[in-house]
Design a protein around this motif. Structure first.
Motif, PDB file in Angstrom:
ATOM      1  N   THR A 206       0.825  -1.031  -0.044  1.00  0.00           N
ATOM      2  CA  THR A 206      -0.109  -0.106  -0.040  1.00  0.00           C
ATOM      3  C   THR A 206       0.921   1.179   0.021  1.00  0.00           C
ATOM      4  O   THR A 206       0.666   1.990  -0.782  1.00  0.00           O
ATOM      5  CB  THR A 206      -1.051  -0.089   1.237  1.00  0.00           C
ATOM      6  OG1 THR A 206      -1.930  -1.118   1.082  1.00  0.00           O
ATOM      7  CG2 THR A 206      -1.778   1.344   1.288  1.00  0.00           C
ATOM      8  N   LEU A 207       2.049   1.168   0.685  1.00  0.00           N
ATOM      9  CA  LEU A 207       2.865   2.444   0.811  1.00  0.00           C
ATOM     10  C   LEU A 207       3.702   2.692  -0.367  1.00  0.00           C
ATOM     11  O   LEU A 207       3.884   3.648  -0.547  1.00  0.00           O
ATOM     12  CB  LEU A 207       3.862   2.209   1.903  1.00  0.00           C
ATOM     13  CG  LEU A 207       3.248   2.300   3.508  1.00  0.00           C
ATOM     14  CD1 LEU A 207       4.143   1.979   4.421  1.00  0.00           C
ATOM     15  CD2 LEU A 207       2.621   3.683   3.759  1.00  0.00           C
ATOM     16  N   GLU A 208       3.830   1.715  -1.223  1.00  0.00           N
ATOM     17  CA  GLU A 208       4.591   1.768  -2.362  1.00  0.00           C
ATOM     18  C   GLU A 208       3.767   2.935  -3.323  1.00  0.00           C
ATOM     19  O   GLU A 208       4.387   3.912  -3.863  1.00  0.00           O
ATOM     20  CB  GLU A 208       4.512   0.527  -3.159  1.00  0.00           C
ATOM     21  CG  GLU A 208       5.960  -0.305  -2.701  1.00  0.00           C
ATOM     22  CD  GLU A 208       7.017   0.444  -2.824  1.00  0.00           C
ATOM     23  OE1 GLU A 208       7.350   1.142  -3.859  1.00  0.00           O
ATOM     24  OE2 GLU A 208       7.810   0.068  -1.923  1.00  0.00           O
ATOM     25  N   VAL A 209       2.530   2.940  -3.276  1.00  0.00           N
ATOM     26  CA  VAL A 209       1.543   4.113  -3.964  1.00  0.00           C
ATOM     27  C   VAL A 209       1.940   5.451  -3.448  1.00  0.00           C
ATOM     28  O   VAL A 209       2.467   6.215  -4.413  1.00  0.00           O
ATOM     29  CB  VAL A 209       0.162   3.847  -3.839  1.00  0.00           C
ATOM     30  CG1 VAL A 209      -0.716   4.934  -4.674  1.00  0.00           C
ATOM     31  CG2 VAL A 209      -0.262   2.284  -4.253  1.00  0.00           C
ATOM     32  N   ALA A 210       2.285   5.538  -2.279  1.00  0.00           N
ATOM     33  CA  ALA A 210       2.675   6.718  -1.595  1.00  0.00           C
ATOM     34  C   ALA A 210       4.061   7.298  -2.038  1.00  0.00           C
ATOM     35  O   ALA A 210       4.295   8.217  -2.393  1.00  0.00           O
ATOM     36  CB  ALA A 210       2.321   6.878  -0.295  1.00  0.00           C
ATOM     37  N   ARG A 211       5.020   6.137  -2.051  1.00  0.00           N
ATOM     38  CA  ARG A 211       6.333   6.314  -2.412  1.00  0.00           C
ATOM     39  C   ARG A 211       6.496   7.005  -3.769  1.00  0.00           C
ATOM     40  O   ARG A 211       7.368   7.644  -4.091  1.00  0.00           O
ATOM     41  CB  ARG A 211       6.970   5.138  -2.029  1.00  0.00           C
ATOM     42  CG  ARG A 211       7.460   4.745  -0.821  1.00  0.00           C
ATOM     43  CD  ARG A 211       8.347   3.614  -0.717  1.00  0.00           C
ATOM     44  NE  ARG A 211       8.651   3.262   0.798  1.00  0.00           N
ATOM     45  CZ  ARG A 211       8.063   2.203   1.436  1.00  0.00           C
ATOM     46  NH1 ARG A 211       7.206   1.442   0.562  1.00  0.00           N
ATOM     47  NH2 ARG A 211       8.418   1.958   2.594  1.00  0.00           N
ATOM     48  N   GLU A 212       5.616   6.419  -4.611  1.00  0.00           N
ATOM     49  CA  GLU A 212       5.706   6.937  -6.218  1.00  0.00           C
ATOM     50  C   GLU A 212       5.287   8.188  -6.261  1.00  0.00           C
ATOM     51  O   GLU A 212       6.092   9.119  -6.806  1.00  0.00           O
ATOM     52  CB  GLU A 212       4.789   5.966  -6.798  1.00  0.00           C
ATOM     53  CG  GLU A 212       5.061   6.063  -8.370  1.00  0.00           C
ATOM     54  CD  GLU A 212       6.490   5.835  -9.099  1.00  0.00           C
ATOM     55  OE1 GLU A 212       6.939   6.579 -10.054  1.00  0.00           O
ATOM     56  OE2 GLU A 212       7.072   5.025  -8.349  1.00  0.00           O
ATOM     57  N   ILE A 213       4.178   8.546  -5.450  1.00  0.00           N
ATOM     58  CA  ILE A 213       3.738   9.969  -5.756  1.00  0.00           C
ATOM     59  C   ILE A 213       4.641  10.977  -4.986  1.00  0.00           C
ATOM     60  O   ILE A 213       4.949  11.931  -5.729  1.00  0.00           O
ATOM     61  CB  ILE A 213       2.458  10.083  -4.909  1.00  0.00           C
ATOM     62  CG1 ILE A 213       1.456   9.191  -5.323  1.00  0.00           C
ATOM     63  CG2 ILE A 213       1.900  11.637  -4.945  1.00  0.00           C
ATOM     64  CD1 ILE A 213      -0.002   9.174  -4.794  1.00  0.00           C
TER      65      ILE A 213
END
Length: 279
Positions: A206-213
């Motif tokens: 789930t946090l990968e999405v935020a990391r990308e942003i």
């Protein structure tokens, strides 16, 4: 010019709301607009009983029956006090080199605020209501109805150097992370993105999405386990002495529980820092 609407009342949060409002306006280079609404009394429940019982009264008669005769002198006093309060707001802005304007209106708070929502970049207001309830009715309804970002103030002012984002991977959470990346208010603030999940692998995904942003931003990504996301978010915020919590208004996580859940009062009391709510 963009405008920051600062909703002020004569209560314990008056000074912090002014301070945060001026700070926000200065930081994003917007015009601060101090607004105060002298709210008209609402019709009591017994009015409907009167009508149902066959006694039909005009609106003024109904209000008189509930509140007694209108006291024009009292209304004038309220208006003078409100004008003096707004003049104090402008003086505080002037001291910080910011030119502010004011709005004083009579009527229903939400109806009046709605007239300005298309002009507002953000609303700043106290999180407590007139009866000192933990989540004021006006704050709750403004967030639900206006679809404009709101900064809910609950403490004395301090600069915003860090922000904690409750991230659960929903559309509202993604929107919030994108907002804090682009927000002028948070340009120099360190971003902390937290996901609460007992499944560590799922949490990291789930946090990968935020990391990308937030690629290239000064940001940390935190996974914690726990059964009550709101409690874990508050504990992490406290342990790291972060300045602000940001969340989406209708995510399935923290804010929904904050407003609607059974633990809402405890969470809000323990937050101790302002909450930035994205529509």
């Amino acid at each position: 010019m963009e405008k920051v609407f600062i909703c002020v009342d004569d209560n314990a949060l008056f000074q912090p709301v002014c301070d945060y409002g001026i700070y926000v306006a200065k930081t994003i280079k917007a015009e601060p607009v101090f607004i105060h609404v002298i709210e008209s009394p609402e019709l009591g429940e017994n009015f409907y009983g009167l009508a149902a019982g066959g006694i039909v009264l005009g609106e003024k008669d109904m209000v008189l029956s509930q509140y007694g005769t209108f006291d024009e002198d009292s209304n004038k006093i309220d208006e003078e006090k409100s004008k003096a309060m707004l003049e104090k707001c402008v003086a505080m802005a002037d001291e910080q080199g910011v030119k502010a304007s004011t709005i004083l209106r009579d009527g229903d708070f939400l109806d009046i605020i709605e007239e300005y929502k298309n002009e507002a970049k953000i609303f700043v207001l106290g999180i407590k209501g007139t009866n000192n309830e933990d989540v004021g009715f006006n704050a709750t309804m403004l967030i639900k109805e206006m679809k404009v970002p709101a900064l809910l103030v609950n403490k004395e002012f301090s600069p915003i150097n860090s922000v904690l984002v409750a991230f659960d991977g929903t559309e509202a959470a993604v929107k919030t992370v994108k907002f804090i990346k682009d927000a002028k208010l948070l340009k120099n603030a360190k971003k902390y993105v937290i996901n609460v999940n007992n499944n560590a692998e799922e949490s990291q995904k789930t946090l990968e999405v935020a990391r990308e942003i937030l690629k290239g931003e000064n940001a940390e990504f935190v996974s914690v386990s726990g059964d009550v996301p709101g409690d874990e978010i508050i504990k992490y915020r406290r342990a790291n002495n972060l300045d602000l919590i940001a969340t989406g208004a209708f995510s399935k996580g923290f804010f929904k529980k904050l407003i609607l859940g059974s633990v809402s009062q405890d969470i809000l009391q323990n937050a101790l820092v302002p909450i930035l709510v994205l529509a």
